[in-house]
Design an enzyme around this catalytic site. Structure first.
Site, PDB file in Angstrom:
ATOM      1  N   ASP A 119       0.408  -7.822   4.359  1.00 22.42           N
ATOM      2  CA  ASP A 119       1.773  -7.420   4.698  1.00 22.42           C
ATOM      3  C   ASP A 119       2.264  -7.998   6.014  1.00 22.42           C
ATOM      4  OD1 ASP A 119       2.600  -5.777   2.623  1.00 22.42           O
ATOM      5  OD2 ASP A 119       1.538  -4.038   3.412  1.00 22.42           O
TER       6      ASP A 119
HETATM    7  O1  IFM Z   1      -2.256  -5.055   1.181  1.00 21.14           O
HETATM    8  C1  IFM Z   1      -1.752  -4.232   2.180  1.00 21.14           C
HETATM    9  C2  IFM Z   1      -1.497  -2.893   1.583  1.00 21.14           C
HETATM   10  O2  IFM Z   1      -0.543  -2.970   0.562  1.00 21.14           O
HETATM   11  C3  IFM Z   1      -1.033  -1.887   2.606  1.00 21.14           C
HETATM   12  N1  IFM Z   1      -1.930  -1.859   3.721  1.00 21.14           N
HETATM   13  C4  IFM Z   1      -2.170  -3.132   4.342  1.00 21.14           C
HETATM   14  C5  IFM Z   1      -2.713  -4.137   3.333  1.00 21.14           C
HETATM   15  C6  IFM Z   1      -2.952  -5.467   4.030  1.00 21.14           C
HETATM   16  O3  IFM Z   1      -1.836  -5.896   4.731  1.00 21.14           O
END
Ligand code: IFM
Length: 784
Positions: A474
C-alpha cells in the site's frame, strides 16, 4: 522474559502477569456481534460493523493504556476495599492473577484476601450479545460481605461521530433502566438499542457515566464503587454507562455465579425475550460448552503431529484460530486498526479465505461473493467495503492519475480457485453475481476473466502491469500523475492468477480459453524476464519516470522480497533465476526474526516513491519484517524443493518461539503480528499490529499445504511434503469433502522432498482419491 505459557491440553494461552508490554488481546464472537478483550479486561464491543455499530468505547493509544473495558469490581462492604479480577482498572496488587485466552473466549481470574473472582467473556450461539459469566468464591472460613459492580461504557454507534461531534452526540445520548436491563440509544432512534442486563437482584444502577465515575475521577476509582452504591441515574444527555451493583454476601467457602449480558438489539422490545435463557448460570454454562465444542469442530478438519511441537500448536490451534478472526474482520478492527474508516479490504479478505478454506469453505464462498460484488464492470475492484451496507470505495489515499490499486481484483482468482479445489463446486463458476453498479450481473467465470482483462489492458512502457495507486504494498505510491509507473509484483500475481485459471480450464477442457490465457501468460512472462531481471534478482517496480526500484543501480531499495518470491510462485523465473533470486533473499534480506521487505531501507522522504519513504528505516514496508511476505518465501523454497530452508523461514517467525523473548517482542506470542522492526531499526525485533494480517492465512497455507504438502485438488487430495531433512516423517488427519484421511508420511532416507509411493487403504496408487463423505481412509506416503 515470559508473561505466560501455552496450555496445550486446554487449548489456551495463559497470561500469568497483568503487566504485559502491550495489551494481549483476544476476540470474542464469530464475525457478527463481537469484540476485543485484553488480558486485563480492556477492549470494546461492536455489532457487525465497528465503525457504524460500536457498542462500547475504547480510548486508543491512551495513557493510562488499555481503557476502558468490561470491568467487574469486587468490593468488601465491611472494609470498603475494592479490586478487579483482571487487575485493571483499579490495579490493586492481587494475591493471584491469570488470564486464559481460549478460542472465542477469555477468562480473567484474580484473588484478593480470600476471595477469588473469575469472569468469562464470550458470545453465545452467535447471538447479538456477549455474556460475562462471573464466579465469586470465598475461600476463607469466615463470612465475607461483598458487592459486585459490573461496568461497560457505551459508545455512540457511529464511532467517528462519537469523537468528532461531541456537541451533537452528547445531547442526544439516552440511557434508561427497566427491571434489570439498561438500554442506550440516541434520542431519535426508537427501535435499536445497545444494552447491558442482568438477571440478578439489582441493588443499584447507573446509566449515566459521569454519575458513576464522579467528577475528576476515572475508572480506577469510580465514586459509585468507592461509596458502595450507584445512584440509579437516568442519562438524559452526556455519556452512557451500563453499571450494576449487586449484593453478594458469601458465607464460609461459599461460591456464587452471576451473569451479565452486553449487546445490541435491532428491536429494543425483544431484548428481554432474547436474553432470558442466558441469564440463568446453568444455561450460560451450557452455551459456553457449545462454544468450545464448535471451536473443536472448526479445528478438527486438520490436525498434525510433526516432530516440532510449536508447529503442531500453531497448525492445529492458534494459526487456524487467527485465520477465522482475519476472515471475520479483515484489517478493520484491532487495537491497531481502529475500526474507523478502513472497512474490509478486498485483497485482504480474498487472501483471508485461503486460511479457512479447509474448514469452512461455505463461509469462505459467502465472503468471495461479497468481494465479487465489489468489482467494477471493467474488472478492477473496490479497495475496501463496509460490512453493514456492502458499500465500498477506494479509500482516502491521495489520487494521482489512477484511483485503483493494481492488485485487488487479481486475488479473487486465487480465492475462487482454492474454493473449487476444496469443494469440487465447479458450478460456482456459472453463478451470476452483480458488479458494484448493482445493475450488471455476470457469471463468476466472467468476473474473473474481467479481472485478468483489466490488468492486461492496463500495462505500461515495459509492457508489464501499471502500478495504479499501489499494489500489495500500500505504501509504494509510484504514480505521481503521469500514470506510467509499473508494478513487477502485480505482473507476477497476474501470471500466478493465469496459471490458476489455466488449471481450472484444463480440468474443464475449455481449450479456447486455455489458449487465450496461455498467450496472456507467455506475453507477461516474457515482458518480465526481458525487462525486470537485474542480474541476481528481479526488480520490484518502475516509478513514474520509468526508473527502476529494486535494482543494483538504486542507492536505497536495491532488492525487494516480493519480486523474488512471486517470480517463483508465478513460475516466471526460469533457467536458474528462481534459485538465484531466492539465494539473494537469504543473503541480503534475511535476519534472525524474519525476512525484511527490502534493503537498504530508504532514509529520506521521496515523493517519487510515496508512503514507504515516510517510515524510518527498518519500519513496516520500509525494510521492516512485514510478516505477510515471509510465507511467500517459504512457499517458493518448497517449490524449489528446499525443505530445510522453508522450515527455517517458518520457524524464525513462529510467534510461539518468541514466548521467552516477550519483553522484546512485546506482542502476543499466540498469534502472528503484522510486522517486526527490521535489522536497520535501532529496536530490531519489536513486533507490532498483532492479529489482523494476511500473515495468518498465508502461514496456514505455507505450513499445511506446502511444507507438509497436504493440498486439495480438483479430483484428489495431494500429499507432497517438503520438510526438514532431519524429520523421519509426520502424521496428519485431514477432512476433505467430508471424508477423513489419516495420513502418515515416512521419510526413511531423510530427504526434503519427493514422493516414492502412495498407499491408500493398503493399495499402492498414483493419486489419493476423493472418497464418499463420512468414510475414513488410511494414507501412507513414503518419501524418496
Ligand atoms: O497489503 C497490505 C494490506 O492490504 C494492508 N496492510 C498493509 C499491507 C502491505 O502494505
Amino acid at each position: 522474559m515470559r508473561f505466560g505459557y501455552f496450555d496445550r491440553k486446554n487449548r489456551e494461552y495463559v497470561v500469568t502477569r497483568p503487566d504485559t508490554p502491550t495489551p494481549w488481546i483476544n476476540y470474542i464472537g464469530s464475525g457478527n456481534y463481537g469484540g476485543i478483550v485484553s488480558n486485563t479486561g480492556g477492549g470494546y464491543s461492536f455489532h457487525k460493523d465497528p465503525q457504524n455499530r460500536r457498542v462500547t468505547r475504547y480510548r486508543y493509544n491512551n495513557i493510562p493504556m488499555d481503557r476502558p473495558g468490561r470491568y467487574v469490581y469486587i468490593r468488601n462492604k465491611d472494609t470498603g476495599e475494592y479490586w478487579n479480577p483482571g487487575y485493571q482498572p483499579v490495579q490493586k496488587k492481587l494475591d493471584g492473577y491469570s488470564c486464559r485466552h481460549g478460542l472465542g473466549y477469555s477468562v480473567l481470574t484474580g484473588e484478593y484476601k480470600g476471595v477469588i473472582g473469575e469472569v468469562t467473556y464470550f458470545v453465545p450461539d452467535d447471538k447479538n450479545f456477549e455474556l460475562w459469566f462471573v464466579k465469586v468464591s470465598n475461600t476463607r472460613s469466615i463470612q465475607q460481605n461483598l458487592q459486585i459492580f459490573a461496568y461497560s461504557e457505551f459508545c455512540f454507534w457511529d464511532a467517528i461521530m462519537d469523537q468528532q461531534n461531541v456537541d451533537w452526540v452528547q445531547q442526544i445520548n439516552q440511557g434508561r433502566f427497566d427491571d434489570g436491563i439498561i438500554t442506550y440509544h440516541p434520542h431519535h432512534v426508537s427501535d435499536n438499542a445497545a444494552f447491558f442486563a442482568t438477571g440478578e437482584k439489582v441493588s443499584s444502577f447507573d446509566t449515566n457515566l459521569e454519575t458513576f465515575i464522579g467528577r475528576y475521577r476515572s475508572e480506577g476509582n469510580p465514586i459509585a464503587v468507592e461509596q458502595g452504591a450507584c445512584s440509579n441515574s437516568i442519562s438524559y444527555r452526556t455519556n452512557g454507562v451500563g453499571a450494576f451493583c449487586i449484593d453478594c454476601d458469601l458465607g464460609p467457602n461459599e461460591e456464587r455465579e452471576l451473569v451479565f449480558v452486553l449487546g445490541f438489539a435491532e428491536e429494543k422490545s425483544e431484548i428481554r425475550k432474547d436474553i432470558k435463557e442466558y441469564l440463568l448460570p446453568e444455561n450460560a454454562k451450557a452455551a459456553f460448552s457449545r462454544l468450545q465444542a464448535s471451536w473443536l469442530d472448526f479445528t478438527s478438519k486438520l490436525s498434525v503431529e510433526t516432530p516440532d511441537e510449536d508447529m503442531n500448536l500453531f497448525v492445529n490451534i492458534w494459526n487456524q484460530y487467527q485465520c477465522k478472526t482475519t476472515l471475520n474482520w479483515s484489517r478493520f478492527v484491532s487495537l491497531y486498526q481502529l475500526g474507523l474508516g478502513r472497512g474490509m479490504g478486498i485483497r485482504d479478505s480474498a487472501q483471508d479465505t485461503l486460511g479457512v478454506m479447509h474448514t469452512i469453505p461455505a463461509e469462505a464462498k459467502e465472503v468471495i461473493i461479497k468481494l465479487l460484488k465489489c468489482q467494477y464492470t471493467d474488472g478492477r475492484a473496490y479497495h475496501l467495503f463496509f460490512p453493514l451496507t456492502g458499500e465500498g470505495g477506494q479509500g482516502d489515499a491521495p489520487v494521482k492519475k489512477f484511483d485503483w490499486y493494481s492488485d485487488d481484483h487479481l486475488w479473487l482468482i486465487l480465492a475462487v480457485n482454492a474454493y473449487i479445489k476444496e469443494t469440487g463446486d465447479f458450478e460456482f463458476l456459472n453463478m451470476e453475481v452483480p458488479y458494484n453498479d448493482k445493475i450488471t450481473s455476470q457469471t463468476v467465470m466472467r468476473h474473473l476473466d474481467m479481472a485478468l482483462e483489466f490488468t492486461n489492458n492496463n500495462r505500461g512502457p515495459h509492457n508489464i502491469a501499471l502500478a495504479g495507486r499501489a499494489d500489495w504494498n500500500d505504501t509504494l505510491n509510484l504514480d505521481t500523475g503521469k500514470g506510467v509507473a509499473e508494478s513487477v509484483f502485480t505482473s507476477m500475481l497476474y501470471c500466478r492468477a493465469l496459471i490458476e485459471m489455466i488449471e481450472i480450464l484444463d480440468y474443464l477442457k475449455n481449450t479456447d480459453m486455455i489458449k487465450k490465457y496461455s498467450d496472456m501468460y507467455e506475453d507477461m512472462k516474457n515482458a518480465i524476464n526481458d525487462t525486470c531481471w537485474d542480474g541476481e534478482w528481479y526488480k520490484r517496480a518502475f516509478d513514474d519516470n520509468s526508473q527502476p526500484l529494486g535494482s543494483k543501480e538504486n542507492k536505497f531499495g536495491k532488492i525487494f522480497i516480493n519480486s523474488q518470491s512471486w517470480a517463483v510462485l508465478s513460475k516466471v523465473a526460469e533457467n536458474g533465476r528462481a534459485n538465484e533470486s531466492m539465494e539473494s533473499v537469504e543473503k541480503y534480506l534475511n535476519s534472525k526474526y524474519g525476512v525484511v521487505t527490502m534493503y537498504p531501507a530508504y532514509t529520506e522522504y521521496d515523493t517519487t516513491k510515496g508512503g514507504v519513504t515516510t517510515f524510518p528505516p527498518g519500519t513496516k514496508e520500509n525494510g521492516g519484517i512485514f510478516l505477510h511476505t515471509n510465507p511467500w518465501v517459504m512457499i517458493s523454497e518448497v517449490m524449489l524443493g528446499h525443505g530445510d530452508k522453508a522450515f527455517m523461514y517458518y520457524n524464525q517467525i513462529l510467534p510461539g518461539k518468541r514466548n521467552d523473548d516477550a519483553e522484546l517482542y512485546e506482542v502476543e506470542p499466540y498469534v502472528y503480528c503484522q510486522n517486526i522492526l527490521g535489522k536497520e531499526h535501532p529496536q530490531f525485533g519489536i513486533g507490532r499490529n498483532s492479529w489482523l494480517s494476511g500473515t495468518a492465512a498465508w502461514n496456514m497455507v505455507a505450513s499445511s499445504q506446502y511444507i507438509l504438502g497436504i493440498r486439495a485438488n480438483y479430483d484428489s487430495l495431494t500429499v507432497d511434503p517438503c520438510i526438514p531433512s532431519s524429520w523421519k516423517g509426520f502424521k496428519a488427519t485431514r477432512v476433505f469433502r467430508g471424508a477423513t484421511y489419516y495420513i502418515e508420511v515416512q521419510n526413511p532416507n531423510r530427504v526434503c522432498a519427493g514422493v516414492e509411493k502412495i498407499i491408500v487403504d493398503g493399495v499402492e496408487t498414483e493419486k489419493i482419491p476423493v472418497f464418499e463423505a463420512g468414510t475414513e481412509h488410511n494414507v501412507v506416503v513414503v518419501m524418496k
